[in-house]
Motif scaffolding. Structure first.
Motif, short mmCIF file in Angstrom:
data_model
loop_
_atom_site.label_atom_id
_atom_site.label_comp_id
_atom_site.label_asym_id
_atom_site.label_seq_id
_atom_site.Cartn_x
_atom_site.Cartn_y
_atom_site.Cartn_z
N VAL A 1 -4.05 5.17 8.44
CA VAL A 1 -3.07 6.24 8.26
C VAL A 1 -1.99 5.73 7.30
O VAL A 1 -1.44 4.64 7.49
CB VAL A 1 -2.42 6.66 9.60
CG1 VAL A 1 -1.38 7.73 9.37
CG2 VAL A 1 -3.49 7.13 10.58
N LEU A 2 -1.71 6.50 6.25
CA LEU A 2 -0.69 6.15 5.27
C LEU A 2 0.26 7.32 5.08
O LEU A 2 -0.14 8.48 5.19
CB LEU A 2 -1.32 5.83 3.91
CG LEU A 2 -2.24 4.62 3.82
CD1 LEU A 2 -2.82 4.53 2.42
CD2 LEU A 2 -1.50 3.36 4.17
N GLN A 3 1.51 7.00 4.74
CA GLN A 3 2.48 8.03 4.39
C GLN A 3 3.03 7.74 3.01
O GLN A 3 3.31 6.60 2.67
CB GLN A 3 3.63 8.07 5.39
CG GLN A 3 3.23 8.58 6.74
CD GLN A 3 4.39 8.66 7.71
OE1 GLN A 3 5.33 7.90 7.60
NE2 GLN A 3 4.30 9.57 8.65
N VAL A 4 3.17 8.79 2.22
CA VAL A 4 3.74 8.69 0.88
C VAL A 4 4.86 9.73 0.79
O VAL A 4 4.69 10.86 1.22
CB VAL A 4 2.67 8.97 -0.21
CG1 VAL A 4 3.28 9.00 -1.60
CG2 VAL A 4 1.56 7.94 -0.15
N SER B 1 1.73 8.19 -7.40
CA SER B 1 1.73 7.30 -6.23
C SER B 1 0.79 7.84 -5.15
O SER B 1 0.12 7.07 -4.46
CB SER B 1 3.14 7.10 -5.69
OG SER B 1 3.67 8.29 -5.18
N LEU B 2 0.71 9.15 -5.02
CA LEU B 2 -0.23 9.75 -4.07
C LEU B 2 -1.67 9.49 -4.52
O LEU B 2 -2.52 9.07 -3.74
CB LEU B 2 0.03 11.25 -3.98
CG LEU B 2 -0.84 12.03 -3.01
CD1 LEU B 2 -0.62 11.58 -1.58
CD2 LEU B 2 -0.56 13.52 -3.14
N GLU B 3 -1.92 9.70 -5.80
CA GLU B 3 -3.25 9.46 -6.36
C GLU B 3 -3.65 8.00 -6.21
O GLU B 3 -4.79 7.68 -5.83
CB GLU B 3 -3.27 9.86 -7.83
CG GLU B 3 -4.62 9.68 -8.50
CD GLU B 3 -4.60 10.09 -9.96
OE1 GLU B 3 -5.68 10.31 -10.50
OE2 GLU B 3 -3.51 10.18 -10.56
N LYS B 4 -2.73 7.09 -6.46
CA LYS B 4 -3.00 5.65 -6.34
C LYS B 4 -3.36 5.29 -4.90
O LYS B 4 -4.30 4.54 -4.66
CB LYS B 4 -1.81 4.83 -6.82
CG LYS B 4 -2.05 3.33 -6.74
CD LYS B 4 -0.87 2.54 -7.24
CE LYS B 4 -1.03 1.05 -7.20
NZ LYS B 4 -1.98 0.47 -6.30
N SER B 5 -2.64 5.84 -3.94
CA SER B 5 -2.92 5.56 -2.53
C SER B 5 -4.33 6.00 -2.17
O SER B 5 -5.07 5.28 -1.48
CB SER B 5 -1.92 6.28 -1.62
OG SER B 5 -0.62 5.81 -1.82
N ILE B 6 -4.73 7.18 -2.62
CA ILE B 6 -6.07 7.69 -2.33
C ILE B 6 -7.13 6.82 -3.00
O ILE B 6 -8.12 6.44 -2.36
CB ILE B 6 -6.19 9.17 -2.76
CG1 ILE B 6 -5.27 10.04 -1.90
CG2 ILE B 6 -7.65 9.64 -2.67
CD1 ILE B 6 -5.11 11.46 -2.39
#
Length: 69
Positions: A6-9, A25-30
């Motif tokens: 589970v991650l939060q951005v 930053s959302l794209e990088k996390s995915i």
């Protein structure tokens, strides 16, 4: 390897115009999780609705990733 991650951005809306100022930053996390063998299972968002001196709302994206193995 855990079955789920589970991650939060935190995304900040731009002061002028529409759209998030940091979708990268959302794209990088995915993409980082995909490279580790996880797929995006669920994503939810919530907005704080508060505007500070810098302007723009803050949106919190919570993502659940599921292991593919």
């Amino acid at each position: 390897m855990p079955q789920y991650v589970v991650l939060q951005v935190i995304l900040k809306e731009k002061l002028l115009g529409t759209g998030s100022g940091n979708l990268t930053s959302l794209e990088k996390s995915i993409n980082d999780q995909a490279a580790k063998g996880y797929r995006l299972h669920t994503i939810t968002t919530s907005s704080s609705g508060s505007k500070g001196l810098g302007g723009g709302d803050r949106i919190q994206a919570t993502m659940v990733f599921e292991s593919l193995t």
